[in-house]
Design an enzyme around this catalytic site. Structure first.
Site, PDB file in Angstrom:
ATOM      1  N   LYS A   9      39.089  43.701 -41.590  1.00  0.00           N
ATOM      2  CA  LYS A   9      39.804  43.015 -40.233  1.00  0.00           C
ATOM      3  C   LYS A   9      39.549  41.525 -40.512  1.00  0.00           C
ATOM      4  O   LYS A   9      38.563  40.882 -39.911  1.00  0.00           O
ATOM      5  CB  LYS A   9      39.415  43.546 -39.082  1.00  0.00           C
ATOM      6  CG  LYS A   9      40.457  43.257 -37.967  1.00  0.00           C
ATOM      7  CD  LYS A   9      39.761  43.123 -36.657  1.00  0.00           C
ATOM      8  CE  LYS A   9      39.175  41.797 -36.650  1.00  0.00           C
ATOM      9  NZ  LYS A   9      39.937  40.463 -36.698  1.00  0.00           N
ATOM     10  N   CYS A  28      28.889  27.073 -39.012  1.00  0.00           N
ATOM     11  CA  CYS A  28      27.845  27.478 -38.392  1.00  0.00           C
ATOM     12  C   CYS A  28      26.578  26.794 -38.574  1.00  0.00           C
ATOM     13  O   CYS A  28      25.709  26.540 -37.593  1.00  0.00           O
ATOM     14  CB  CYS A  28      27.306  28.966 -38.524  1.00  0.00           C
ATOM     15  SG  CYS A  28      27.416  29.322 -40.456  1.00  0.00           S
ATOM     16  N   GLU A  68      26.018  37.917 -38.313  1.00  0.00           N
ATOM     17  CA  GLU A  68      25.722  36.559 -38.515  1.00  0.00           C
ATOM     18  C   GLU A  68      26.469  35.490 -37.525  1.00  0.00           C
ATOM     19  O   GLU A  68      27.590  35.932 -37.595  1.00  0.00           O
ATOM     20  CB  GLU A  68      25.680  36.413 -39.877  1.00  0.00           C
ATOM     21  CG  GLU A  68      24.754  36.810 -40.906  1.00  0.00           C
ATOM     22  CD  GLU A  68      23.412  36.760 -40.490  1.00  0.00           C
ATOM     23  OE1 GLU A  68      22.849  35.812 -40.224  1.00  0.00           O
ATOM     24  OE2 GLU A  68      22.688  37.711 -40.775  1.00  0.00           O
ATOM     25  N   GLU A  96      26.941  26.237 -28.204  1.00  0.00           N
ATOM     26  CA  GLU A  96      27.591  25.902 -29.349  1.00  0.00           C
ATOM     27  C   GLU A  96      29.120  25.443 -29.100  1.00  0.00           C
ATOM     28  O   GLU A  96      29.755  26.079 -28.421  1.00  0.00           O
ATOM     29  CB  GLU A  96      27.915  27.167 -30.424  1.00  0.00           C
ATOM     30  CG  GLU A  96      28.254  26.822 -31.690  1.00  0.00           C
ATOM     31  CD  GLU A  96      28.677  27.970 -32.742  1.00  0.00           C
ATOM     32  OE1 GLU A  96      29.091  28.897 -32.381  1.00  0.00           O
ATOM     33  OE2 GLU A  96      28.173  27.978 -33.796  1.00  0.00           O
TER      34      GLU A  96
END
Ligand code: NAD
Length: 530
Positions: free
Chosen positions: A219, A333, A299, A430
């Site tokens: 997906k 990231c 992750e 973040e």
């Protein structure tokens, strides 16, 4: 498809030598520049096509569509995709289960061949794949090339790792017995990638799963569905049997249906902390008819810091911070979002950063401009909102607003906020955009304390000429990927196995020697010798 038939569709291919990272393209060479321009033109002519779901090898259309837009020119449709519903998740799961009946028993060598062939096909069409990444997520040429190269690396690396696992032995042969340790696949997994490395992470998680004998429902992100559809075509061309990878495009709804499904054996997810934690929680709930504990490989995000010590090489530190903070607009990231700078050089560092950031060009990545658009309007608004918060938490010394443009592209200026407190929101949350906070600390000890003082623990760098400081950082800097005197981005498969601590994830170390173990379970077989 029966195992005997599978051996006729995947032609055997052995790795050619030891693993080597795919070299990056030098776009300064005119041949490469022309090849890229040519690919952009060819792919440009293919934009706007409609793509299908792929379930058990069958193409399917659905009522609701996902439009993938070029973030540099949102009026330009990159691809139209079918939005899958819960019923398609169910069909994909059934197809995955059926394919698993045979795929799990296909030899390691043949499964490896599939990855190697796919790698070869992608290498042959490297510029074309780069062009898709330019249009779909706004990568500049080098960033696109790095994504494609990493895709090839994952395929080549996991192929070799699979052969290593195939020949694993238990540490001891017990006297009077023949002892074996077999790494067997888990079952059908849901692979849920993010949009920012839409080729490498999507293909890497998928490849790791299938080379071990699992089957997959993939997906992709709704921001990058086209590159995933193109990857499916490559796998099919490489000989993948129907149902080994099933493509279900869609957003959170179909993602949740896959995570919750009682027959889902594992979930490989890369994305935000919020979604990762939701998946972790949902996967932990046992569903009716479920006979295993679902495995999750998660992750997640980061709030990565670069420490610049008073004795650091200033030129190198400035370049490293800028590349880590503003490469692909900070949408990595591993991006540096906090520069932690020792007091004696703080003002000089700010001045140098301000000058360097002023040189950064922002514009259409088709023209290979260093910084392109952020991925979509929601992301742009979120980033601009963080900048507004930052204005109250520090002093903006560069950037600070949207870059207006005739195409309506989602450009945000590279932004630097100085004098930020370590506990400020922009130093803790973040942002996933081109926003760098600079934090002043009195000494190295405080720098490390500040660096560790977030809930994340993904990447980090230290710039210093002092060996003792580096040794100390290697013990106490709490991140999964630590770099010394270099940028915090650009992990290379094999050399820098990638994954984070704490809220940055389960530290799965993609591209490392332990990664495939996450997609297998070990069976010990002991036979008494006569
Ligand atoms: P995201 O979490 O919004 O989405 C990731 C994927 O999850 C997408 O495919 C999305 O459609 C799907 N999804 C969304 N809600 C879901 C739900 N409720 N259930 C199941 N699936 C769902 O992340 P993103 O914006 O695509 O990517 C950016 C994030 O990914 C950042 O936080 C970044 O730090 C992180 N990231 C981490 C790594 C790493 O290796 N640690 C690498 C790349 C990106």
């Amino acid at each position: 498809m029966a195992a005997t038939e599978i051996s006729t569709v995947i032609l055997p291919l052995a790795p050619s030598g030891d693993f080597r990272n795919e070299p990056f393209v030098d776009f300064k060479l005119s041949a490469n520049e022309h090849a890229m321009k040519d690919a952009l033109e060819r792919v440009g002519a293919m934009l706007g096509h409609e793509y299908d779901l792929v379930i058990g090898g069958e193409r399917l259309r659905t009522k609701n569509k996902i439009r993938s837009l070029n973030p540099a020119k949102p009026a330009q449709v990159v691809g139209i995709h079918q939005e899958a519903g819960a019923e398609h998740a169910e069909q994909a799961m059934v197809a995955g289960l059926k394919a698993f009946e045979t795929w799990q028993f296909v030899s390691w060598e043949l499964r490896t061949s599939l990855l190697l062939r796919a790698a070869a096909l992608i290498r042959d069409r490297k510029f074309e794949f780069c062009a898709w990444l330019v249009y779909e997520v706004g990568k500049n040429w080098s960033e696109a090339d790095a994504d494609v190269a990493e895709t090839i690396d994952f395929l080549e690396f996991y192929a070799r790792e699979a052969l290593r696992l195939a020949h694993a032995e238990p540490p001891i042969q017990y006297p009077g017995e023949r002892n074996r340790l077999l790494y067997v696949p888990l079952g059908v997994g849901a692979v849920i990638p993010p949009w920012n490395f839409p080729f490498a992470i999507m293909a890497g998680m998928t490849a790791a799963a299938i080379v071990c004998g699992n089957t997959v429902v993939l997906k992709p992100s709704t921001d990058a569905p086209t590159i995933a559809s193109r990857f499916l075509d490559v796998l099919e061309e490489a000989g993948m049997p129907p149902g080994v990878v099933n493509l279900c495009q869609g957003g959170p709804a179909v993602g949740r249906a896959l995570v919750d499904h009682p027959k889902t054996r594992f979930i490989a997810f890369t994305g935000s902390k919020a979604v990762g934690l939701e998946i972790h929680e949902r996967a932990a709930k046992t569903q009716k008819g479920q006979i295993w504990i679902k495995r999750t490989v998660l992750e997640l995000g980061g709030k990565d810091a670069i420490i610049v010590s008073a004795d650091a090489d200033m030129d190198a530190a400035v370049e490293g911070v800028v590349a880590s903070a503003f490469g692909f607009n900070g949408q990595k990231c591993s991006a540096c979002s906090r520069a932690i700078v020792e007091d004696p050089i703080y003002e000089a560092f700010l001045e140098r950063i301000r000058e360097r950031v002023a040189q950064i060009k922002v514009g259409d990545p088709v023209e290979n401009v260093y910084m392109g658009p952020v991925v979509n309007e929601t992301a742009m608004k979120r980033i601009l909102n963080s900048i507004e918060i930052g204005k109250g938490e520090g002093r903006v010394i560069a950037g600070g607003k949207r870059v207006e443009n005739a195409d309506g592209g989602y450009y945000v200026e590279p932004t630097v906020v100085a004098d930020v407190a370590p506990t400020a929101r922009i130093a803790q949350e973040e942002i996933f955009g081109p926003v760098l906070s600079v934090i002043r600390v009195k000494d190295y000890q405080e720098a490390l304390e500040v660096a560790n003082d977030t809930e994340y623990g993904l990447t980090g760098s230290v710039y210093t000429a002092d060996r003792r400081k580096l040794d100390h950082a290697s013990r106490v800097f709490q991140v999964g990927n630590l770099y010394f005197n270099r940028k915090s981005t650009g992990a290379m498969v094999g050399a820098h196995p990638f994954g984070g601590f704490n809220m940055s994830g389960t530290d799965s170390k993609a591209g490392g020697p332990d990664y495939l173990l996450l997609f297998t379970q070990a069976k010990s077989v002991a036979e008494k010798l006569r």
